[in-house]
Scaffold this motif. Structure first.
Motif, short mmCIF file in Angstrom:
data_model
loop_
_atom_site.label_atom_id
_atom_site.label_comp_id
_atom_site.label_asym_id
_atom_site.label_seq_id
_atom_site.Cartn_x
_atom_site.Cartn_y
_atom_site.Cartn_z
N ARG A 43 -6.66 -13.98 -20.40
CA ARG A 43 -6.13 -12.61 -20.45
C ARG A 43 -5.40 -12.24 -19.16
NH1 ARG A 43 -3.70 -8.70 -20.34
NH2 ARG A 43 -4.03 -6.73 -21.46
N ASP A 44 -5.84 -12.78 -18.03
CA ASP A 44 -5.17 -12.45 -16.77
C ASP A 44 -3.81 -13.15 -16.62
OD1 ASP A 44 -6.17 -15.01 -16.31
OD2 ASP A 44 -7.03 -14.52 -14.36
N LYS A 45 -3.46 -14.04 -17.55
CA LYS A 45 -2.15 -14.69 -17.57
C LYS A 45 -1.19 -14.00 -18.54
CE LYS A 45 -3.34 -17.93 -14.71
NZ LYS A 45 -2.82 -17.96 -13.36
N VAL A 47 0.46 -10.28 -19.20
CA VAL A 47 0.65 -9.00 -18.53
C VAL A 47 1.65 -8.16 -19.33
CG1 VAL A 47 1.43 -7.87 -16.41
CG2 VAL A 47 0.23 -10.06 -16.29
N GLU A 80 -6.98 -9.62 -28.45
CA GLU A 80 -7.86 -9.88 -27.32
C GLU A 80 -9.28 -10.08 -27.81
OE1 GLU A 80 -7.74 -7.54 -23.66
OE2 GLU A 80 -6.05 -6.46 -24.58
N ARG A 88 -12.40 -13.73 -21.20
CA ARG A 88 -11.47 -12.87 -21.90
C ARG A 88 -10.18 -13.64 -22.15
NH1 ARG A 88 -12.52 -8.83 -25.15
NH2 ARG A 88 -10.87 -7.29 -25.20
#
Length: 115
Positions: A43-45, A47, A80, A88
């Motif tokens: 998830r942090d990749k 945006v 998600e 995540r």
């Protein structure tokens, strides 16, 4: 690799980082209707480059996956959830990514109806 994508009208846009090694299609009641092909990234990749408020969300069945789509044009952009290890992840609809050749991406079929 760095990718950009969006819904049809552009009100929900994103950037994602990673290697597209394959896509996943699913025959569950949701995926079969929207015909998405999913690419999973941390998830942090993934945006958003537009306000999150431009997207609407939908959950069903076990309510484990948040399906996000454009509130204006209705295109499903990403989902998600947590993977089995608790990380995540974002399930990006490959059909919303700019400039990729979907015919070159190997596709794995998942039997979501069996769940």
């Amino acid at each position: 690799m760095h990718y950009k994508g969006s819904c049809h009208c552009g009100q929900v846009a994103f950037e994602a980082e990673g290697e597209i090694q394959g896509g996943l299609t699913c025959n569950c009641s949701m995926c079969s209707r929207r015909a998405s092909m999913l690419w999973f990234v941390p998830r942090d990749k993934f945006v958003l480059t537009t306000p999150e408020s431009a997207a609407s969300s939908y959950t069903f069945n076990k309510h484990a996956i948040e399906h996000h789509f454009c509130a204006n044009c209705g295109i499903h952009v990403w989902g998600e959830a947590n993977d089995p290890q608790g990380n995540r992840i974002a399930a990006v609809n490959l059909r919303t990514i700019e400039g990729i050749d979907l015919s070159k991406i190997p596709v794995q079929e998942f039997d979501g109806r069996a769940l």
